[in-house]
Design an enzyme around this catalytic site. Structure first.
Site, mmCIF file in Angstrom:
data_model
loop_
_atom_site.group_PDB
_atom_site.id
_atom_site.type_symbol
_atom_site.label_atom_id
_atom_site.label_comp_id
_atom_site.label_asym_id
_atom_site.label_seq_id
_atom_site.Cartn_x
_atom_site.Cartn_y
_atom_site.Cartn_z
ATOM 1 C CE LYS A 72 -1.090 1.304 4.832
ATOM 2 N NZ LYS A 72 -0.387 0.378 5.715
ATOM 3 C CG HIS A 125 1.895 -1.267 11.651
ATOM 4 N ND1 HIS A 125 2.415 -0.035 11.951
ATOM 5 C CD2 HIS A 125 2.159 -1.477 10.339
ATOM 6 C CE1 HIS A 125 2.967 0.488 10.855
ATOM 7 N NE2 HIS A 125 2.829 -0.366 9.869
ATOM 8 C CD GLU A 155 2.765 -6.817 8.256
ATOM 9 O OE1 GLU A 155 2.128 -7.872 8.364
ATOM 10 O OE2 GLU A 155 2.341 -5.717 8.692
HETATM 11 C C1 LIG Z 1 0.656 0.343 6.361
HETATM 12 C C2 LIG Z 1 1.054 -0.952 6.900
HETATM 13 C C3 LIG Z 1 2.404 -1.344 6.882
HETATM 14 C C4 LIG Z 1 3.521 -0.445 6.404
HETATM 15 O O1 LIG Z 1 3.797 0.544 7.321
HETATM 16 P P1 LIG Z 1 5.074 1.504 7.145
HETATM 17 O O2 LIG Z 1 4.953 2.432 8.286
HETATM 18 O O3 LIG Z 1 4.962 2.181 5.835
HETATM 19 O O4 LIG Z 1 6.291 0.665 7.259
HETATM 20 C C5 LIG Z 1 2.715 -2.599 7.357
HETATM 21 N N1 LIG Z 1 1.757 -3.434 7.840
HETATM 22 C C6 LIG Z 1 0.456 -3.095 7.867
HETATM 23 C C7 LIG Z 1 -0.532 -4.066 8.388
HETATM 24 C C8 LIG Z 1 0.062 -1.841 7.423
HETATM 25 O O5 LIG Z 1 -1.233 -1.498 7.474
#
Ligand SMILES: *Cc1c(COP(=O)(O)O)cnc(C)c1O
Length: 428
Positions: free
Chosen positions: A67, A195, A272
């Site tokens: 995303k 996260h 991630e």
């Molecule tokens: C948006 C998102 C990420 C990426 O986050 P960053 O801050 O760009 O590293 C990873 N995992 C999930 C579930 C997300 O929603």
């Protein structure tokens, strides 16, 4: 077979010619650009970030969060480097699969999924998905009974620029019930994710969540779940402008992993990262298309300026509905670089930057201190790769700027070599 990036899909930078040189040439070639805004993306920067990731977090396998920036070239280069992918929708899954990414290298990391998307993931052979609530378990038990589920827990995201824990994550005191429900529904739970929020400035948030994950692992084992995957999410900084370096965060994570998930625990660890990989790889050039001087009366004048201050409004050919959409989510600083040569004694004016659409919301920045600029002048912006092109739209008929991808021949050759080594070692 993966669909590898081809030399024809990016500009090969030969003999010290840099992405910045490419930008300069595009600026000077008005016959090509028509002074339209454009981005230059250095794929070599993504390669560097990947090597840095492997070095700083040797136990963690990255699954790039699509995303953040779903440009095809970004997906392709990361696939060649051997990362996995974090997808959150049917379309993102279809996109990376069309690039030849195998289902084992995809995690469907959205705790609240549409039933038809769950069925689509099942058809594609994607097994790993996240959840944080009971209803999701019911849907999964009916639509994808062979899924391997990861329980997303809440994290402290108070030190991050984008917060996610209001929307997602189970609190520790609901985990027992969720794990028991999963057991009763015969849904397999194999791990925990969290996260800490995007653009995290406090590594303690990771350490705390890793400790929490250990508690949930213990709970899950009591219900008979065979826990074997820890997903530490994203949130890592994407540029040198951030308050904390990636390596400082990595140090804290490694210490917490060794304490709560030592190598002997045989738990696979993934992350991630989104912003981390792409933020610094993209630079934007925008042109001033219109200008207006606004007189602002000031009180308490000292006589010389007779109480009137000049403020200058500049209208640019990219804005909040284009590459600057991130401003809306992040309240970040906008730091334009004036492209033309300036003399040091040039007067400075309070200036505002506006996007091209007719919406009053389309204001990129105000109270910037800039020398006087003119229609046709260029402004450059670095670190424009994260949540920029991904969230832009064509509102009011202004299309997102084109992206010129580039990579040095040296990096391109390194990628070919690396590919072999990494493909052998990746065996999650
Ligand atoms: C948006 C998102 C990420 C990426 O986050 P960053 O801050 O760009 O590293 C990873 N995992 C999930 C579930 C997300 O929603």
């Amino acid at each position: 077979m993966a669909r590898h990036i081809k030399e024809s899909e990016f500009t090969m930078l030969e003999d010290g010619y840099t992405p910045r040189d490419l930008m300069e040439d595009l600026i000077n070639d008005i016959s090509k650009t028509d002074r339209d805004a454009f981005l230059v993306a250095d794929l070599g920067e993504i390669v560097k970030k990947h090597l840095r990731f492997l070095k700083a977090l040797p136990r963690v396998k990255p699954f790039y969060a699509v995303k953040c920036n779903s440009s095809i070239a970004v997906i392709q280069i990361l696939d060649e480097l051997g990362t996995g992918f974090d997808c959150a929708s049917k379309t993102e899954i279809a996109l990376v699969q069309a690039m030849g990414v195998k289902p084992e290298h995809i995690i469907y990391a959205n705790p609240c999924k549409q039933i038809s998307h769950i069925k689509f993931a099942a058809t594609c052979g994607i097994q790993i998905m996240t959840f944080d609530n009971e209803v999701e378990l019911l849907k999964v038990s009916q639509s994808h009974p062979n899924a391997k589920m990861i329980l997303r827990i809440v994290a402290d995201d108070s030190k991050s620029s984008i917060q996610l824990s209001v929307k997602y994550g189970a609190t520790l005191n609901t985990c027992g019930h969720l794990l028991e429900t999963a057991k009763n529904l015969k849904v397999e739970v194999i791990g925990v994710s969290f996260h800490v929020g995007s653009g995290c400035n406090d590594p303690r948030a990771y350490a705390q969540s890793i400790a929490d994950a250990r508690l949930v692992f213990e709970m899950a084992s009591e219900f008979g779940h065979k826990m074997r995957l820890l997903d530490i999410g994203g949130g890592f900084p994407g540029s040198e402008d951030s308050k904390i370096r990636f390596e400082q965060i990595a140090d804290v994570i490694n210490t917490a992993l060794d304490l709560y998930f030592p190598e002997s625990s045989a738990v696979d660890i993934i992350a991630e990262p989104g912003r981390y990989y792409v933020e610094s790889a993209f630079s934007l050039a925008v042109n001033i298309i219109a200008k207006k001087e606004v007189q602002i009366e000031t009180s308490g004048s000292d006589g010389e300026g007779n109480g009137i201050n000049k403020q200058i409004f500049y209208y640019l050919n990219d804005g909040i509905y284009g590459s600057f959409s991130c401003i809306f989510f992040e309240h970040g600083d906008v730091k334009p670089i004036v492209h033309k040569k300036l003399s040091p004694d040039q007067p400075i004016y309070s200036s505002s930057l506006w996007g091209p659409t007719c919406d009053g919301l389309d204001r990129i920045a105000e109270h910037l201190r800039l020398p006087e600029l003119y229609v046709g002048d260029w402004l450059l912006f670095n670190n424009m790769g994260a949540y920029t092109v991904a969230t832009s739209c064509s509102f009011n008929g202004f299309l997102p700027p084109p992206i010129h991808f580039a990579m040095s021949r040296q990096t391109w050759e390194d990628v070919q070599l690396l590919q072999k080594g990494i493909l052998q070692s990746e065996d999650l």
